[in-house]
Design a protein around this motif. Structure first.
Motif, PDB file in Angstrom:
ATOM      1  N   LYS A 184      -0.458  19.771  -6.483  1.00  0.00           N
ATOM      2  CA  LYS A 184      -0.480  21.239  -6.573  1.00  0.00           C
ATOM      3  C   LYS A 184      -1.656  21.831  -5.811  1.00  0.00           C
ATOM      4  O   LYS A 184      -2.417  22.643  -6.325  1.00  0.00           O
ATOM      5  CB  LYS A 184      -0.478  21.688  -8.026  1.00  0.00           C
ATOM      6  N   LEU A 185      -1.820  21.375  -4.583  1.00  0.00           N
ATOM      7  CA  LEU A 185      -2.852  21.880  -3.693  1.00  0.00           C
ATOM      8  C   LEU A 185      -2.183  22.489  -2.473  1.00  0.00           C
ATOM      9  O   LEU A 185      -1.026  22.212  -2.178  1.00  0.00           O
ATOM     10  CB  LEU A 185      -3.772  20.739  -3.240  1.00  0.00           C
ATOM     11  N   SER A 186      -2.928  23.295  -1.740  1.00  0.00           N
ATOM     12  CA  SER A 186      -2.378  23.822  -0.504  1.00  0.00           C
ATOM     13  C   SER A 186      -2.522  22.761   0.583  1.00  0.00           C
ATOM     14  O   SER A 186      -3.405  21.896   0.529  1.00  0.00           O
ATOM     15  CB  SER A 186      -3.104  25.098  -0.085  1.00  0.00           C
ATOM     16  N   LEU A 187      -1.644  22.823   1.556  1.00  0.00           N
ATOM     17  CA  LEU A 187      -1.685  21.880   2.664  1.00  0.00           C
ATOM     18  C   LEU A 187      -3.017  21.989   3.399  1.00  0.00           C
ATOM     19  O   LEU A 187      -3.604  20.977   3.804  1.00  0.00           O
ATOM     20  CB  LEU A 187      -0.518  22.145   3.618  1.00  0.00           C
ATOM     21  N   PHE A 188      -3.523  23.209   3.526  1.00  0.00           N
ATOM     22  CA  PHE A 188      -4.806  23.436   4.181  1.00  0.00           C
ATOM     23  C   PHE A 188      -5.924  22.682   3.468  1.00  0.00           C
ATOM     24  O   PHE A 188      -6.760  22.040   4.093  1.00  0.00           O
ATOM     25  CB  PHE A 188      -5.106  24.940   4.217  1.00  0.00           C
ATOM     26  N   ASN A 189      -5.941  22.752   2.132  1.00  0.00           N
ATOM     27  CA  ASN A 189      -6.979  22.055   1.369  1.00  0.00           C
ATOM     28  C   ASN A 189      -6.886  20.548   1.523  1.00  0.00           C
ATOM     29  O   ASN A 189      -7.905  19.857   1.592  1.00  0.00           O
ATOM     30  CB  ASN A 189      -6.912  22.428  -0.115  1.00  0.00           C
ATOM     31  N   VAL A 190      -5.672  20.018   1.588  1.00  0.00           N
ATOM     32  CA  VAL A 190      -5.502  18.574   1.766  1.00  0.00           C
ATOM     33  C   VAL A 190      -6.017  18.156   3.130  1.00  0.00           C
ATOM     34  O   VAL A 190      -6.714  17.138   3.261  1.00  0.00           O
ATOM     35  CB  VAL A 190      -4.026  18.166   1.573  1.00  0.00           C
ATOM     36  N   VAL A 191      -5.721  18.945   4.167  1.00  0.00           N
ATOM     37  CA  VAL A 191      -6.211  18.635   5.513  1.00  0.00           C
ATOM     38  C   VAL A 191      -7.738  18.656   5.525  1.00  0.00           C
ATOM     39  O   VAL A 191      -8.376  17.768   6.100  1.00  0.00           O
ATOM     40  CB  VAL A 191      -5.636  19.628   6.552  1.00  0.00           C
ATOM     41  N   LYS A 192      -8.340  19.651   4.864  1.00  0.00           N
ATOM     42  CA  LYS A 192      -9.801  19.710   4.785  1.00  0.00           C
ATOM     43  C   LYS A 192     -10.372  18.485   4.070  1.00  0.00           C
ATOM     44  O   LYS A 192     -11.389  17.927   4.491  1.00  0.00           O
ATOM     45  CB  LYS A 192     -10.240  20.980   4.045  1.00  0.00           C
ATOM     46  N   MET A 193      -9.716  18.067   2.998  1.00  0.00           N
ATOM     47  CA  MET A 193     -10.192  16.907   2.246  1.00  0.00           C
ATOM     48  C   MET A 193     -10.130  15.642   3.093  1.00  0.00           C
ATOM     49  O   MET A 193     -11.022  14.792   3.031  1.00  0.00           O
ATOM     50  CB  MET A 193      -9.373  16.735   0.962  1.00  0.00           C
ATOM     51  N   VAL A 194      -9.088  15.517   3.911  1.00  0.00           N
ATOM     52  CA  VAL A 194      -8.966  14.350   4.791  1.00  0.00           C
ATOM     53  C   VAL A 194     -10.054  14.385   5.850  1.00  0.00           C
ATOM     54  O   VAL A 194     -10.723  13.380   6.105  1.00  0.00           O
ATOM     55  CB  VAL A 194      -7.558  14.306   5.439  1.00  0.00           C
ATOM     56  N   LYS A 195     -10.280  15.560   6.447  1.00  0.00           N
ATOM     57  CA  LYS A 195     -11.294  15.668   7.498  1.00  0.00           C
ATOM     58  C   LYS A 195     -12.708  15.473   6.968  1.00  0.00           C
ATOM     59  O   LYS A 195     -13.571  14.965   7.671  1.00  0.00           O
ATOM     60  CB  LYS A 195     -11.178  17.015   8.215  1.00  0.00           C
ATOM     61  N   MET A 212       0.857  -1.180   0.000  1.00  0.00           N
ATOM     62  CA  MET A 212       0.000   0.000   0.000  1.00  0.00           C
ATOM     63  C   MET A 212       0.901   1.239   0.000  1.00  0.00           C
ATOM     64  O   MET A 212       1.710   1.431   0.889  1.00  0.00           O
ATOM     65  CB  MET A 212      -0.900  -0.027   1.240  1.00  0.00           C
ATOM     66  N   LYS A 213       0.785   2.055  -1.025  1.00  0.00           N
ATOM     67  CA  LYS A 213       1.588   3.256  -1.131  1.00  0.00           C
ATOM     68  C   LYS A 213       0.907   4.371  -0.348  1.00  0.00           C
ATOM     69  O   LYS A 213      -0.295   4.554  -0.433  1.00  0.00           O
ATOM     70  CB  LYS A 213       1.716   3.647  -2.601  1.00  0.00           C
ATOM     71  N   ARG A 214       1.686   5.111   0.403  1.00  0.00           N
ATOM     72  CA  ARG A 214       1.133   6.212   1.177  1.00  0.00           C
ATOM     73  C   ARG A 214       2.111   7.378   1.138  1.00  0.00           C
ATOM     74  O   ARG A 214       3.303   7.191   0.888  1.00  0.00           O
ATOM     75  CB  ARG A 214       0.838   5.787   2.608  1.00  0.00           C
ATOM     76  N   MET A 215       1.595   8.572   1.383  1.00  0.00           N
ATOM     77  CA  MET A 215       2.439   9.760   1.401  1.00  0.00           C
ATOM     78  C   MET A 215       1.911  10.724   2.451  1.00  0.00           C
ATOM     79  O   MET A 215       0.734  10.682   2.800  1.00  0.00           O
ATOM     80  CB  MET A 215       2.518  10.408   0.025  1.00  0.00           C
ATOM     81  N   THR A 216       2.806  11.565   2.925  1.00  0.00           N
ATOM     82  CA  THR A 216       2.398  12.539   3.929  1.00  0.00           C
ATOM     83  C   THR A 216       1.477  13.573   3.298  1.00  0.00           C
ATOM     84  O   THR A 216       1.371  13.673   2.073  1.00  0.00           O
ATOM     85  CB  THR A 216       3.615  13.264   4.534  1.00  0.00           C
ATOM     86  N   LEU A 217       0.815  14.344   4.153  1.00  0.00           N
ATOM     87  CA  LEU A 217      -0.082  15.379   3.667  1.00  0.00           C
ATOM     88  C   LEU A 217       0.664  16.380   2.784  1.00  0.00           C
ATOM     89  O   LEU A 217       0.176  16.784   1.727  1.00  0.00           O
ATOM     90  CB  LEU A 217      -0.738  16.112   4.836  1.00  0.00           C
ATOM     91  N   LYS A 218       1.857  16.753   3.203  1.00  0.00           N
ATOM     92  CA  LYS A 218       2.647  17.721   2.452  1.00  0.00           C
ATOM     93  C   LYS A 218       3.051  17.163   1.088  1.00  0.00           C
ATOM     94  O   LYS A 218       2.971  17.851   0.073  1.00  0.00           O
ATOM     95  CB  LYS A 218       3.881  18.129   3.244  1.00  0.00           C
ATOM     96  N   GLN A 219       3.486  15.909   1.051  1.00  0.00           N
ATOM     97  CA  GLN A 219       3.865  15.290  -0.215  1.00  0.00           C
ATOM     98  C   GLN A 219       2.674  15.246  -1.176  1.00  0.00           C
ATOM     99  O   GLN A 219       2.806  15.510  -2.360  1.00  0.00           O
ATOM    100  CB  GLN A 219       4.398  13.874   0.009  1.00  0.00           C
ATOM    101  N   TYR A 220       1.507  14.890  -0.641  1.00  0.00           N
ATOM    102  CA  TYR A 220       0.294  14.836  -1.462  1.00  0.00           C
ATOM    103  C   TYR A 220      -0.045  16.220  -2.011  1.00  0.00           C
ATOM    104  O   TYR A 220      -0.393  16.369  -3.179  1.00  0.00           O
ATOM    105  CB  TYR A 220      -0.872  14.283  -0.650  1.00  0.00           C
ATOM    106  N   ALA A 221       0.073  17.237  -1.148  1.00  0.00           N
ATOM    107  CA  ALA A 221      -0.240  18.606  -1.565  1.00  0.00           C
ATOM    108  C   ALA A 221       0.696  19.058  -2.678  1.00  0.00           C
ATOM    109  O   ALA A 221       0.258  19.650  -3.664  1.00  0.00           O
ATOM    110  CB  ALA A 221      -0.150  19.547  -0.367  1.00  0.00           C
ATOM    111  N   VAL A 222       1.980  18.773  -2.550  1.00  0.00           N
ATOM    112  CA  VAL A 222       2.954  19.178  -3.566  1.00  0.00           C
ATOM    113  C   VAL A 222       2.700  18.434  -4.870  1.00  0.00           C
ATOM    114  O   VAL A 222       2.697  19.023  -5.951  1.00  0.00           O
ATOM    115  CB  VAL A 222       4.395  18.937  -3.071  1.00  0.00           C
ATOM    116  N   LYS A 223       2.457  17.132  -4.781  1.00  0.00           N
ATOM    117  CA  LYS A 223       2.250  16.322  -5.980  1.00  0.00           C
ATOM    118  C   LYS A 223       1.029  16.771  -6.768  1.00  0.00           C
ATOM    119  O   LYS A 223       1.043  16.801  -7.989  1.00  0.00           O
ATOM    120  CB  LYS A 223       2.105  14.852  -5.598  1.00  0.00           C
TER     121      LYS A 223
END
Length: 98
Positions: free
Chosen positions: A14-25, A1-12
Motif C-alpha cells: 500500500k505504497l505509491s510507486l514513486f515511494n518504492v522507486v525512491k526506496m530502491v534508489k 528467491m522470490k521477487r516482484m516488480t516495483l508495482k506489485q511491491y507498491a500494491v502489496k
C-alpha cells in the motif's frame, strides 16, 4: 528467491510507486534489474528488505484476552444491546410508531 516488480511491491505494501522507486534508489530495498524482451525491468527482493516498515507492520495490536475475560465482555455487550433495544422500543411507543 522470490521477487516482484516495483508495482506489485507498491500494491502489496500500500505504497505509491514513486515511494518504492525512491526506496530502491536510496538502498532501503534490495533490487535487481533484468533485461526482458529488450526492456530493463527492476524487481524488488522483498525477503531481503533492510528493515523497512510498512504502515501495517508498525501498528501495535491489543493484547489477547483470556476466555473468562472474553465471556465477561460478551455478556456485558449483550446486556448493553438489550438495554438499548428497550430504550428504542420505549421511544417508538412514545412517538406512536409502535
Amino acid at each position: 528467491m522470490k521477487r516482484m516488480t516495483l508495482k506489485q511491491y507498491a500494491v502489496k505494501h500500500k505504497l505509491s510507486l514513486f515511494n518504492v522507486v525512491k526506496m530502491v534508489k536510496n538502498g532501503q530495498l534490495q533490487s535487481e534489474t533484468v533485461e526482458e524482451n529488450g526492456k530493463e525491468v527492476t524487481y524488488v527482493l522483498p525477503n531481503e528488505a533492510k528493515g523497512t516498515q510498512t504502515s501495517a507492520d508498525s501498528k501495535q495490536t491489543e493484547p489477547a484476552l483470556s476466555d473468562d475475560e472474553m465471556k465477561k465482555l460478551l455478556l456485558s455487550l449483550q446486556d448493553e444491546v438489550s438495554r438499548l433495544r428497550h430504550e428504542v422500543d420505549t421511544l417508538k411507543m412514545g412517538m406512536g410508531l409502535k
